[in-house]
Motif scaffolding. Structure first.
Motif, short mmCIF file in Angstrom:
data_model
loop_
_atom_site.label_atom_id
_atom_site.label_comp_id
_atom_site.label_asym_id
_atom_site.label_seq_id
_atom_site.Cartn_x
_atom_site.Cartn_y
_atom_site.Cartn_z
N ARG A 103 0.86 -1.18 0.00
CA ARG A 103 0.00 0.00 0.00
C ARG A 103 0.89 1.23 0.00
NH1 ARG A 103 -2.55 -3.55 3.65
NH2 ARG A 103 -4.73 -4.05 3.14
N CYS A 104 0.52 2.23 -0.76
CA CYS A 104 1.28 3.47 -0.76
C CYS A 104 0.38 4.62 -1.19
CB CYS A 104 2.50 3.38 -1.68
SG CYS A 104 2.11 3.23 -3.45
N TYR A 105 0.86 5.84 -0.93
CA TYR A 105 0.12 7.04 -1.34
C TYR A 105 0.99 8.26 -1.09
CZ TYR A 105 -4.00 9.87 -2.32
OH TYR A 105 -4.90 10.73 -2.90
N PRO A 106 0.99 9.20 -2.02
CA PRO A 106 0.26 9.28 -3.30
C PRO A 106 0.89 8.37 -4.34
CG PRO A 106 1.70 11.17 -3.07
CD PRO A 106 1.81 10.42 -1.77
N TRP A 107 0.25 8.31 -5.49
CA TRP A 107 0.74 7.47 -6.57
C TRP A 107 1.48 8.26 -7.64
CZ3 TRP A 107 -4.20 4.06 -7.74
CH2 TRP A 107 -4.45 3.23 -6.62
N HIS A 108 1.63 9.56 -7.44
CA HIS A 108 2.35 10.33 -8.45
C HIS A 108 3.21 11.40 -7.80
CE1 HIS A 108 -0.32 13.80 -7.90
NE2 HIS A 108 0.43 14.46 -8.76
N VAL A 109 4.31 11.71 -8.46
CA VAL A 109 5.15 12.85 -8.13
C VAL A 109 5.46 13.53 -9.45
CG1 VAL A 109 7.36 13.65 -7.23
CG2 VAL A 109 6.18 11.77 -6.09
N ASN A 110 5.02 14.76 -9.59
CA ASN A 110 5.14 15.47 -10.86
C ASN A 110 4.48 14.64 -11.98
OD1 ASN A 110 6.54 17.54 -9.54
ND2 ASN A 110 8.48 16.51 -9.81
N GLU A 111 5.23 14.31 -13.03
CA GLU A 111 4.64 13.55 -14.16
C GLU A 111 5.04 12.08 -14.12
OE1 GLU A 111 5.86 16.85 -14.86
OE2 GLU A 111 3.72 17.28 -14.57
N THR A 112 5.47 11.61 -12.97
CA THR A 112 5.75 10.18 -12.79
C THR A 112 4.64 9.58 -11.93
OG1 THR A 112 8.15 10.48 -12.96
CG2 THR A 112 7.37 8.49 -11.85
N PHE A 113 4.05 8.48 -12.37
CA PHE A 113 2.96 7.89 -11.59
C PHE A 113 2.95 6.38 -11.68
CE2 PHE A 113 1.36 9.02 -15.75
CZ PHE A 113 0.47 8.02 -16.12
N LEU A 114 2.23 5.76 -10.75
CA LEU A 114 2.22 4.31 -10.58
C LEU A 114 0.86 3.74 -10.96
CD1 LEU A 114 3.78 4.19 -6.98
CD2 LEU A 114 5.01 4.08 -9.17
N ILE A 115 0.89 2.52 -11.51
CA ILE A 115 -0.34 1.77 -11.75
C ILE A 115 -0.07 0.29 -11.45
CG2 ILE A 115 -1.29 3.35 -13.48
CD1 ILE A 115 -0.36 1.42 -15.65
N GLY A 116 -1.14 -0.46 -11.28
CA GLY A 116 -1.02 -1.89 -11.04
C GLY A 116 -0.33 -2.22 -9.74
N ASP A 117 0.41 -3.33 -9.73
CA ASP A 117 1.06 -3.79 -8.51
C ASP A 117 2.05 -2.78 -7.95
OD1 ASP A 117 -0.35 -6.12 -8.62
OD2 ASP A 117 1.34 -7.42 -9.13
N ALA A 118 2.61 -1.93 -8.79
CA ALA A 118 3.53 -0.91 -8.29
C ALA A 118 2.83 0.00 -7.29
CB ALA A 118 4.09 -0.09 -9.45
N ALA A 119 1.54 0.21 -7.46
CA ALA A 119 0.76 1.07 -6.56
C ALA A 119 0.04 0.28 -5.49
CB ALA A 119 -0.26 1.89 -7.37
N HIS A 120 -0.33 -0.98 -5.80
CA HIS A 120 -1.21 -1.70 -4.86
C HIS A 120 -1.13 -3.21 -5.05
CE1 HIS A 120 -3.87 -2.03 -8.38
NE2 HIS A 120 -3.75 -0.72 -8.53
N ALA A 121 0.01 -3.80 -4.83
CA ALA A 121 0.13 -5.25 -4.95
C ALA A 121 -0.73 -5.95 -3.90
CB ALA A 121 1.59 -5.68 -4.79
N ILE A 122 -1.41 -7.02 -4.31
CA ILE A 122 -2.27 -7.76 -3.38
C ILE A 122 -1.98 -9.25 -3.50
CG2 ILE A 122 -4.09 -6.02 -3.50
CD1 ILE A 122 -5.66 -7.86 -5.36
N VAL A 123 -2.43 -10.01 -2.50
CA VAL A 123 -2.29 -11.46 -2.56
C VAL A 123 -3.33 -12.01 -3.53
CG1 VAL A 123 -1.29 -11.65 -0.26
CG2 VAL A 123 -3.78 -11.71 -0.51
N PRO A 124 -3.14 -13.23 -4.06
CA PRO A 124 -3.93 -13.67 -5.22
C PRO A 124 -5.26 -14.35 -4.91
CG PRO A 124 -2.22 -15.28 -4.74
CD PRO A 124 -2.02 -14.14 -3.77
N PHE A 125 -5.75 -14.27 -3.67
CA PHE A 125 -6.84 -15.15 -3.27
C PHE A 125 -8.24 -14.71 -3.68
CE2 PHE A 125 -3.39 -15.66 -0.09
CZ PHE A 125 -2.94 -16.88 -0.56
N TYR A 126 -8.36 -13.55 -4.29
CA TYR A 126 -9.66 -13.17 -4.87
C TYR A 126 -9.60 -13.19 -6.39
CZ TYR A 126 -14.27 -11.65 -3.26
OH TYR A 126 -15.60 -11.61 -2.91
N GLY A 127 -8.44 -13.52 -6.93
CA GLY A 127 -8.30 -13.54 -8.38
C GLY A 127 -8.47 -12.20 -9.03
N GLN A 128 -8.08 -11.12 -8.32
CA GLN A 128 -8.34 -9.78 -8.83
C GLN A 128 -7.10 -8.93 -9.06
OE1 GLN A 128 -11.39 -8.14 -9.75
NE2 GLN A 128 -11.94 -10.31 -9.86
#
Length: 452
Positions: A291-316
Protein backbone atom coordinates in the motif's frame (compact mmCIF):
# COMPACT_ATOMS: atom_id res chain seq x y z
CA UNK A 1 -5.79 12.48 -36.68
CA UNK A 2 -8.29 14.25 -34.45
CA UNK A 3 -7.53 17.40 -32.45
CA UNK A 4 -6.96 15.48 -29.23
CA UNK A 5 -4.37 13.26 -30.89
CA UNK A 6 -2.67 16.28 -32.44
CA UNK A 7 -2.23 17.71 -28.93
CA UNK A 8 -0.54 14.53 -27.67
CA UNK A 9 1.35 13.32 -30.74
CA UNK A 10 4.55 15.10 -29.74
CA UNK A 11 4.41 13.90 -26.13
CA UNK A 12 6.34 10.78 -25.29
CA UNK A 13 5.42 8.58 -22.36
CA UNK A 14 7.78 5.93 -21.06
CA UNK A 15 6.39 2.90 -19.27
CA UNK A 16 8.64 0.95 -16.91
CA UNK A 17 7.51 -2.64 -17.11
CA UNK A 18 6.27 -4.57 -20.13
CA UNK A 19 4.09 -7.01 -18.23
CA UNK A 20 0.33 -7.25 -18.48
CA UNK A 21 -0.58 -3.84 -17.06
CA UNK A 22 2.21 -1.92 -18.76
CA UNK A 23 1.38 -3.47 -22.14
CA UNK A 24 -2.33 -2.75 -21.78
CA UNK A 25 -1.71 0.85 -20.68
CA UNK A 26 0.45 1.41 -23.74
CA UNK A 27 -2.49 0.41 -25.96
CA UNK A 28 -4.80 2.95 -24.32
CA UNK A 29 -2.19 5.70 -24.62
CA UNK A 30 -1.32 5.13 -28.27
CA UNK A 31 -5.01 5.43 -29.13
CA UNK A 32 -4.87 8.90 -27.58
CA UNK A 33 -2.02 9.85 -29.87
CA UNK A 34 0.89 9.60 -27.43
CA UNK A 35 4.23 8.23 -28.51
CA UNK A 36 4.83 5.32 -26.16
CA UNK A 37 7.98 3.37 -25.32
CA UNK A 38 8.05 0.44 -22.90
CA UNK A 39 11.18 -0.60 -20.99
CA UNK A 40 11.25 -4.16 -19.65
CA UNK A 41 14.11 -5.68 -17.65
CA UNK A 42 13.33 -9.23 -18.80
CA UNK A 43 14.01 -10.69 -22.22
CA UNK A 44 11.28 -10.83 -24.84
CA UNK A 45 8.87 -13.57 -23.65
CA UNK A 46 7.96 -14.33 -27.27
CA UNK A 47 11.53 -15.46 -27.93
CA UNK A 48 12.89 -16.57 -24.57
CA UNK A 49 11.21 -19.05 -22.26
CA UNK A 50 10.16 -17.50 -18.96
CA UNK A 51 11.43 -19.29 -15.87
CA UNK A 52 8.80 -21.69 -14.57
CA UNK A 53 7.37 -22.03 -11.10
CA UNK A 54 6.26 -18.45 -10.47
CA UNK A 55 3.23 -17.83 -12.65
CA UNK A 56 0.17 -18.32 -10.41
CA UNK A 57 -2.28 -18.79 -13.27
CA UNK A 58 -4.57 -15.82 -13.61
CA UNK A 59 -8.34 -15.59 -13.25
CA UNK A 60 -9.63 -13.08 -15.78
CA UNK A 61 -13.06 -11.69 -14.90
CA UNK A 62 -15.35 -8.90 -16.09
CA UNK A 63 -13.21 -5.96 -14.91
CA UNK A 64 -10.25 -7.19 -16.90
CA UNK A 65 -12.34 -8.30 -19.86
CA UNK A 66 -13.94 -4.87 -20.18
CA UNK A 67 -10.52 -3.24 -20.44
CA UNK A 68 -9.42 -5.71 -23.12
CA UNK A 69 -12.62 -5.03 -25.04
CA UNK A 70 -12.01 -1.29 -24.93
CA UNK A 71 -8.65 -1.66 -26.69
CA UNK A 72 -10.11 -4.06 -29.26
CA UNK A 73 -8.76 -7.27 -27.75
CA UNK A 74 -11.89 -8.95 -26.45
CA UNK A 75 -11.28 -11.75 -28.93
CA UNK A 76 -8.11 -12.87 -27.10
CA UNK A 77 -10.29 -14.79 -24.66
CA UNK A 78 -10.99 -17.32 -27.39
CA UNK A 79 -7.25 -17.88 -27.80
CA UNK A 80 -6.06 -17.86 -24.20
CA UNK A 81 -8.89 -18.60 -21.76
CA UNK A 82 -10.65 -21.61 -20.25
CA UNK A 83 -13.98 -20.79 -18.54
CA UNK A 84 -14.28 -21.89 -14.90
CA UNK A 85 -17.88 -21.98 -13.70
CA UNK A 86 -17.13 -22.71 -10.04
CA UNK A 87 -14.93 -24.26 -7.38
CA UNK A 88 -14.38 -28.00 -7.20
CA UNK A 89 -13.50 -29.00 -3.64
CA UNK A 90 -11.43 -32.14 -2.98
CA UNK A 91 -11.55 -33.64 0.51
CA UNK A 92 -9.00 -36.02 2.02
CA UNK A 93 -10.85 -39.05 0.69
CA UNK A 94 -11.03 -37.64 -2.84
CA UNK A 95 -14.72 -36.79 -2.63
CA UNK A 96 -15.74 -33.84 -4.82
CA UNK A 97 -18.09 -30.94 -4.08
CA UNK A 98 -18.86 -28.31 -6.70
CA UNK A 99 -19.77 -24.69 -5.81
CA UNK A 100 -20.90 -22.46 -8.70
CA UNK A 101 -19.39 -18.99 -8.75
CA UNK A 102 -22.64 -17.32 -9.70
CA UNK A 103 -25.74 -17.80 -11.78
CA UNK A 104 -25.84 -20.06 -14.80
CA UNK A 105 -23.70 -18.55 -17.54
CA UNK A 106 -21.39 -16.71 -15.13
CA UNK A 107 -17.77 -17.82 -15.00
CA UNK A 108 -14.21 -16.64 -14.59
CA UNK A 109 -11.43 -17.49 -17.03
CA UNK A 110 -8.19 -19.33 -16.46
CA UNK A 111 -5.50 -17.63 -18.54
CA UNK A 112 -1.76 -18.05 -18.92
CA UNK A 113 0.10 -14.94 -17.79
CA UNK A 114 2.80 -15.50 -20.40
CA UNK A 115 0.48 -16.18 -23.33
CA UNK A 116 -1.71 -13.16 -22.55
CA UNK A 117 1.40 -11.00 -22.20
CA UNK A 118 2.63 -12.13 -25.62
CA UNK A 119 -0.68 -11.22 -27.23
CA UNK A 120 -0.68 -7.77 -25.63
CA UNK A 121 2.89 -7.09 -26.75
CA UNK A 122 2.09 -8.18 -30.30
CA UNK A 123 -0.97 -5.91 -30.37
CA UNK A 124 1.00 -2.98 -28.98
CA UNK A 125 3.87 -3.32 -31.44
CA UNK A 126 1.43 -3.61 -34.33
CA UNK A 127 0.14 -0.16 -33.34
CA UNK A 128 3.56 1.47 -33.29
CA UNK A 129 4.54 1.08 -29.63
CA UNK A 130 8.23 0.44 -29.07
CA UNK A 131 9.32 -2.24 -26.59
CA UNK A 132 12.89 -2.30 -25.26
CA UNK A 133 13.56 -5.67 -23.62
CA UNK A 134 16.55 -6.43 -21.42
CA UNK A 135 16.46 -2.80 -20.27
CA UNK A 136 16.67 -2.43 -16.51
CA UNK A 137 15.56 0.84 -14.93
CA UNK A 138 18.27 2.02 -12.53
CA UNK A 139 16.86 5.36 -11.49
CA UNK A 140 13.91 7.69 -12.01
CA UNK A 141 14.48 11.46 -11.92
CA UNK A 142 10.97 12.66 -11.17
CA UNK A 143 11.88 16.35 -11.34
CA UNK A 144 13.12 16.11 -14.92
CA UNK A 145 11.15 13.01 -16.05
CA UNK A 146 14.36 11.20 -16.94
CA UNK A 147 14.95 7.44 -16.77
CA UNK A 148 18.39 5.94 -16.28
CA UNK A 149 18.37 2.61 -18.07
CA UNK A 150 20.86 -0.23 -18.34
CA UNK A 151 21.18 -2.48 -21.36
CA UNK A 152 24.00 -4.98 -21.33
CA UNK A 153 27.07 -3.36 -19.85
CA UNK A 154 26.13 0.23 -20.60
CA UNK A 155 23.67 2.72 -19.15
CA UNK A 156 22.02 5.79 -20.62
CA UNK A 157 19.42 8.46 -19.83
CA UNK A 158 16.07 8.88 -21.54
CA UNK A 159 14.14 12.17 -21.31
CA UNK A 160 10.36 11.80 -21.43
CA UNK A 161 7.25 13.90 -20.97
CA UNK A 162 5.78 11.47 -18.44
CA UNK A 163 6.79 8.20 -16.79
CA UNK A 164 4.52 5.34 -15.72
CA UNK A 165 5.74 2.82 -13.17
CA UNK A 166 4.07 -0.48 -14.08
CA UNK A 167 7.00 -2.49 -12.76
CA UNK A 168 5.32 -4.61 -10.12
CA UNK A 169 5.41 -5.06 -6.38
CA UNK A 170 9.10 -4.16 -6.12
CA UNK A 171 8.85 -1.12 -8.38
CA UNK A 172 11.88 1.06 -9.09
CA UNK A 173 9.56 4.01 -9.74
CA UNK A 174 7.91 3.57 -6.36
CA UNK A 175 11.29 3.25 -4.66
CA UNK A 176 12.15 6.70 -5.99
CA UNK A 177 8.90 8.04 -4.53
CA UNK A 178 9.66 6.45 -1.16
CA UNK A 179 12.61 8.82 -0.86
CA UNK A 180 10.36 11.88 -1.16
CA UNK A 181 8.68 13.75 1.68
CA UNK A 182 5.24 12.68 2.99
CA UNK A 183 5.06 9.48 1.00
CA UNK A 184 3.19 6.72 2.83
CA UNK A 185 4.32 3.17 2.18
CA UNK A 186 3.80 -0.24 3.74
CA UNK A 187 4.42 -3.83 2.74
CA UNK A 188 2.98 -6.78 4.62
CA UNK A 189 3.97 -10.37 4.01
CA UNK A 190 1.64 -13.17 5.04
CA UNK A 191 3.07 -16.19 6.85
CA UNK A 192 2.39 -18.41 3.84
CA UNK A 193 4.44 -18.79 0.70
CA UNK A 194 3.67 -20.72 -2.46
CA UNK A 195 5.20 -23.37 -4.66
CA UNK A 196 3.86 -24.36 -8.06
CA UNK A 197 3.48 -27.81 -9.57
CA UNK A 198 2.75 -28.87 -13.13
CA UNK A 199 -0.05 -31.44 -13.35
CA UNK A 200 0.24 -32.97 -16.83
CA UNK A 201 -2.59 -34.00 -19.11
CA UNK A 202 -3.44 -37.69 -19.02
CA UNK A 203 -1.98 -40.16 -21.49
CA UNK A 204 -4.65 -39.36 -24.07
CA UNK A 205 -3.95 -35.64 -23.88
CA UNK A 206 -7.19 -34.89 -22.05
CA UNK A 207 -7.69 -33.10 -18.76
CA UNK A 208 -7.07 -35.39 -15.78
CA UNK A 209 -9.69 -33.50 -13.74
CA UNK A 210 -12.83 -31.51 -14.49
CA UNK A 211 -11.76 -28.91 -17.05
CA UNK A 212 -14.08 -25.99 -16.29
CA UNK A 213 -13.45 -25.57 -12.59
CA UNK A 214 -10.95 -24.05 -10.20
CA UNK A 215 -9.89 -27.03 -8.09
CA UNK A 216 -9.29 -26.51 -4.37
CA UNK A 217 -7.95 -28.88 -1.73
CA UNK A 218 -8.81 -26.97 1.50
CA UNK A 219 -6.85 -28.14 4.52
CA UNK A 220 -7.65 -25.46 7.13
CA UNK A 221 -4.26 -23.78 7.65
CA UNK A 222 -3.12 -24.32 4.06
CA UNK A 223 -4.49 -25.29 0.66
CA UNK A 224 -3.67 -26.44 -2.84
CA UNK A 225 -5.38 -25.04 -5.93
CA UNK A 226 -5.19 -25.98 -9.60
CA UNK A 227 -6.22 -24.05 -12.71
CA UNK A 228 -6.61 -25.56 -16.19
CA UNK A 229 -4.32 -24.83 -19.12
CA UNK A 230 -5.13 -25.02 -22.82
CA UNK A 231 -2.88 -28.03 -23.37
CA UNK A 232 -4.88 -30.21 -20.96
CA UNK A 233 -2.54 -29.71 -18.02
CA UNK A 234 -3.18 -27.88 -14.75
CA UNK A 235 -1.00 -25.46 -12.84
CA UNK A 236 -1.18 -26.40 -9.17
CA UNK A 237 -0.17 -23.99 -6.44
CA UNK A 238 0.42 -24.97 -2.83
CA UNK A 239 -0.10 -22.12 -0.37
CA UNK A 240 1.76 -23.28 2.71
CA UNK A 241 3.32 -21.77 5.87
CA UNK A 242 7.00 -20.95 5.73
CA UNK A 243 7.51 -22.06 9.35
CA UNK A 244 5.80 -24.29 11.89
CA UNK A 245 4.41 -27.81 11.56
CA UNK A 246 3.69 -28.56 8.79
CA UNK A 247 5.58 -25.99 6.73
CA UNK A 248 8.15 -25.58 4.01
CA UNK A 249 10.74 -25.42 6.77
CA UNK A 250 9.64 -28.69 8.42
CA UNK A 251 9.46 -30.49 5.06
CA UNK A 252 12.72 -29.38 3.51
CA UNK A 253 13.62 -32.90 2.48
CA UNK A 254 11.95 -34.00 -0.76
CA UNK A 255 11.06 -37.42 0.63
CA UNK A 256 9.34 -35.88 3.64
CA UNK A 257 7.39 -33.60 1.35
CA UNK A 258 6.35 -36.51 -0.86
CA UNK A 259 5.15 -38.45 2.20
CA UNK A 260 3.19 -35.40 3.32
CA UNK A 261 1.54 -35.13 -0.10
CA UNK A 262 0.56 -38.80 -0.02
CA UNK A 263 -1.34 -38.19 3.23
CA UNK A 264 -2.90 -34.78 2.59
CA UNK A 265 -3.31 -34.73 -1.22
CA UNK A 266 -3.38 -38.41 -2.23
CA UNK A 267 -5.46 -37.85 -5.37
CA UNK A 268 -3.04 -35.16 -6.58
CA UNK A 269 0.05 -37.26 -5.91
CA UNK A 270 -1.22 -39.80 -8.43
CA UNK A 271 -1.33 -37.04 -11.07
CA UNK A 272 2.22 -35.69 -10.57
CA UNK A 273 4.72 -38.47 -11.28
CA UNK A 274 7.71 -36.14 -10.88
CA UNK A 275 6.57 -34.38 -7.68
CA UNK A 276 9.93 -34.89 -5.99
CA UNK A 277 11.84 -33.26 -8.87
CA UNK A 278 9.41 -30.36 -9.08
CA UNK A 279 9.66 -29.79 -5.33
CA UNK A 280 13.43 -29.47 -5.64
CA UNK A 281 13.50 -27.40 -8.83
CA UNK A 282 10.55 -25.01 -8.42
CA UNK A 283 11.15 -21.98 -6.19
CA UNK A 284 9.28 -21.18 -3.01
CA UNK A 285 7.97 -17.62 -3.24
CA UNK A 286 6.45 -15.13 -0.82
CA UNK A 287 3.18 -13.20 -0.92
CA UNK A 288 3.00 -9.49 -0.14
CA UNK A 289 0.44 -6.70 0.10
CA UNK A 290 1.76 -3.25 -0.84
CA UNK A 291 0.00 0.00 0.00
CA UNK A 292 1.28 3.47 -0.76
CA UNK A 293 0.12 7.04 -1.34
CA UNK A 294 0.26 9.28 -3.30
CA UNK A 295 0.74 7.47 -6.57
CA UNK A 296 2.35 10.33 -8.45
CA UNK A 297 5.15 12.85 -8.13
CA UNK A 298 5.14 15.47 -10.86
CA UNK A 299 4.64 13.55 -14.16
CA UNK A 300 5.75 10.18 -12.79
CA UNK A 301 2.96 7.89 -11.59
CA UNK A 302 2.22 4.31 -10.58
CA UNK A 303 -0.34 1.77 -11.75
CA UNK A 304 -1.02 -1.89 -11.04
CA UNK A 305 1.06 -3.79 -8.51
CA UNK A 306 3.53 -0.91 -8.29
CA UNK A 307 0.76 1.07 -6.56
CA UNK A 308 -1.21 -1.70 -4.86
CA UNK A 309 0.13 -5.25 -4.95
CA UNK A 310 -2.27 -7.76 -3.38
CA UNK A 311 -2.29 -11.46 -2.56
CA UNK A 312 -3.93 -13.67 -5.22
CA UNK A 313 -6.84 -15.15 -3.27
CA UNK A 314 -9.66 -13.17 -4.87
CA UNK A 315 -8.30 -13.54 -8.38
CA UNK A 316 -8.34 -9.78 -8.83
CA UNK A 317 -4.71 -8.67 -9.04
CA UNK A 318 -4.58 -8.49 -12.82
CA UNK A 319 -8.20 -7.37 -13.04
CA UNK A 320 -7.55 -4.48 -10.66
CA UNK A 321 -4.48 -3.46 -12.67
CA UNK A 322 -6.45 -3.59 -15.92
CA UNK A 323 -9.18 -1.51 -14.28
CA UNK A 324 -6.50 1.06 -13.35
CA UNK A 325 -5.78 1.44 -17.06
CA UNK A 326 -9.46 1.82 -17.92
CA UNK A 327 -10.13 4.39 -15.18
CA UNK A 328 -7.02 6.38 -16.08
CA UNK A 329 -8.07 6.42 -19.73
CA UNK A 330 -11.54 7.69 -18.78
CA UNK A 331 -9.97 10.50 -16.77
CA UNK A 332 -7.65 11.42 -19.65
CA UNK A 333 -10.76 11.82 -21.76
CA UNK A 334 -12.61 13.78 -19.09
CA UNK A 335 -9.75 16.23 -18.53
CA UNK A 336 -8.54 16.43 -22.13
CA UNK A 337 -5.20 14.68 -21.38
CA UNK A 338 -4.20 17.26 -18.75
CA UNK A 339 -2.03 15.15 -16.43
CA UNK A 340 -1.93 17.88 -13.79
CA UNK A 341 -5.65 17.35 -13.32
CA UNK A 342 -5.81 13.65 -14.17
CA UNK A 343 -3.21 12.23 -11.79
CA UNK A 344 -4.54 13.65 -8.47
CA UNK A 345 -8.05 12.56 -9.43
CA UNK A 346 -6.85 9.12 -10.47
CA UNK A 347 -5.11 8.31 -7.22
CA UNK A 348 -7.85 9.86 -5.10
CA UNK A 349 -10.61 7.87 -6.78
CA UNK A 350 -8.75 4.56 -7.08
CA UNK A 351 -7.12 4.34 -3.65
CA UNK A 352 -10.34 3.38 -1.74
CA UNK A 353 -11.06 0.69 -4.30
CA UNK A 354 -7.61 -0.87 -4.29
CA UNK A 355 -7.54 -0.83 -0.49
CA UNK A 356 -10.91 -2.59 -0.55
CA UNK A 357 -9.81 -5.41 -2.85
CA UNK A 358 -6.57 -5.84 -0.88
CA UNK A 359 -8.62 -6.51 2.25
CA UNK A 360 -10.99 -8.85 0.42
CA UNK A 361 -8.06 -10.85 -0.99
CA UNK A 362 -6.65 -11.43 2.49
CA UNK A 363 -10.07 -12.41 3.86
CA UNK A 364 -10.75 -14.80 1.00
CA UNK A 365 -7.68 -16.86 1.83
CA UNK A 366 -9.38 -17.86 5.07
CA UNK A 367 -12.58 -18.70 3.20
CA UNK A 368 -10.81 -20.81 0.59
CA UNK A 369 -8.62 -22.82 2.96
CA UNK A 370 -10.95 -23.09 6.00
CA UNK A 371 -14.61 -22.48 5.17
CA UNK A 372 -15.43 -23.93 1.76
CA UNK A 373 -15.81 -27.39 3.32
CA UNK A 374 -17.77 -26.17 6.38
CA UNK A 375 -21.47 -27.24 6.32
CA UNK A 376 -22.74 -24.01 7.89
CA UNK A 377 -20.77 -21.91 5.44
CA UNK A 378 -22.14 -23.92 2.52
CA UNK A 379 -25.69 -23.50 3.83
CA UNK A 380 -25.12 -19.78 4.17
CA UNK A 381 -23.99 -19.59 0.53
CA UNK A 382 -27.05 -21.53 -0.63
CA UNK A 383 -29.39 -19.22 1.28
CA UNK A 384 -27.64 -16.16 -0.10
CA UNK A 385 -28.03 -17.53 -3.63
CA UNK A 386 -31.73 -17.99 -2.90
CA UNK A 387 -32.05 -14.40 -1.68
CA UNK A 388 -30.36 -13.23 -4.87
CA UNK A 389 -32.88 -15.27 -6.84
CA UNK A 390 -35.76 -13.60 -4.97
CA UNK A 391 -34.27 -10.08 -5.06
CA UNK A 392 -31.90 -10.01 -8.07
CA UNK A 393 -31.67 -6.21 -8.16
CA UNK A 394 -31.43 -5.60 -4.42
CA UNK A 395 -29.17 -8.45 -3.35
CA UNK A 396 -26.03 -9.43 -5.22
CA UNK A 397 -23.55 -11.69 -3.37
CA UNK A 398 -20.23 -10.03 -2.61
CA UNK A 399 -18.24 -12.39 -4.83
CA UNK A 400 -20.57 -11.67 -7.74
CA UNK A 401 -20.33 -7.91 -7.21
CA UNK A 402 -16.54 -8.09 -7.35
CA UNK A 403 -16.24 -10.63 -10.15
CA UNK A 404 -19.19 -10.17 -12.50
CA UNK A 405 -20.31 -6.56 -12.01
CA UNK A 406 -17.56 -4.24 -13.20
CA UNK A 407 -19.90 -1.27 -12.82
CA UNK A 408 -19.79 -1.69 -9.01
CA UNK A 409 -16.66 -0.24 -7.45
CA UNK A 410 -14.64 -2.48 -5.15
CA UNK A 411 -15.24 -0.11 -2.25
CA UNK A 412 -18.99 -0.10 -2.87
CA UNK A 413 -19.01 -3.89 -3.10
CA UNK A 414 -17.36 -4.07 0.31
CA UNK A 415 -19.87 -1.62 1.79
CA UNK A 416 -22.84 -3.55 0.43
CA UNK A 417 -21.24 -6.83 1.43
CA UNK A 418 -20.92 -5.69 5.02
CA UNK A 419 -24.60 -4.73 5.13
CA UNK A 420 -25.60 -8.07 3.64
CA UNK A 421 -23.41 -9.92 6.14
CA UNK A 422 -25.37 -8.34 8.99
CA UNK A 423 -28.60 -9.56 7.42
CA UNK A 424 -27.21 -13.03 6.83
CA UNK A 425 -26.02 -13.25 10.43
CA UNK A 426 -29.63 -12.69 11.48
CA UNK A 427 -30.96 -15.14 8.92
CA UNK A 428 -28.65 -17.88 10.18
CA UNK A 429 -30.02 -17.41 13.71
CA UNK A 430 -33.58 -18.27 12.64
CA UNK A 431 -34.61 -21.54 14.33
CA UNK A 432 -34.47 -24.55 12.01
CA UNK A 433 -33.21 -22.38 9.17
CA UNK A 434 -31.56 -25.43 7.58
CA UNK A 435 -34.99 -27.05 7.26
CA UNK A 436 -37.14 -24.07 6.22
CA UNK A 437 -34.97 -21.90 3.99
CA UNK A 438 -36.39 -23.31 0.77
CA UNK A 439 -40.03 -23.15 1.86
CA UNK A 440 -42.65 -20.57 0.95
CA UNK A 441 -42.31 -19.02 4.40
CA UNK A 442 -38.84 -17.78 3.50
CA UNK A 443 -39.98 -14.74 1.53
CA UNK A 444 -41.97 -13.19 4.42
CA UNK A 445 -39.00 -13.79 6.70
CA UNK A 446 -36.74 -11.93 4.30
CA UNK A 447 -39.23 -9.09 3.90
CA UNK A 448 -39.20 -8.60 7.64
CA UNK A 449 -35.40 -8.75 7.97
CA UNK A 450 -34.77 -6.48 4.98
CA UNK A 451 -37.17 -3.90 6.35
CA UNK A 452 -39.80 -4.08 3.63
Amino acid sequence: MNSEQEMTSEKQIGIIGGGLVGSLMSLYLVERGYRVSVYERRKDPRIHKIDGGRSINLALSRRGIKALEEVGLGHVLQQTAIPMTGRMMHDLKGNLTFQPYGKEGQFINSVSRTELNKLLIDAAESRGIQFFFDHRCLHVDMDQSVLTLQNGGSSFNKKLDAIIGADGAFSTARLAMQLTDRFDYSQDYIEHGYKEFHIPANAGGDFAMAKNALHIWPRESYMLIALPNLDGSFTGTLFFPFQGTPSFESLKDASLFEDFFSKMFPDVLKLIPDLRDQFIENPTSSLVTVRCYPWHVNETFLIGDAAHAIVPFYGQGMNAGFEDCRVLNELLGKFNNDLERVLPEFEKSRKPDTDAIAGLALDNFIEMRDLVADPEFLLRKKIEAKIHELYPLRWIPLYSMVTFHEEIRYSEAVRQGQEQKKIMDRVMQIPNIDAIWQTSDFQPILHQIMGD
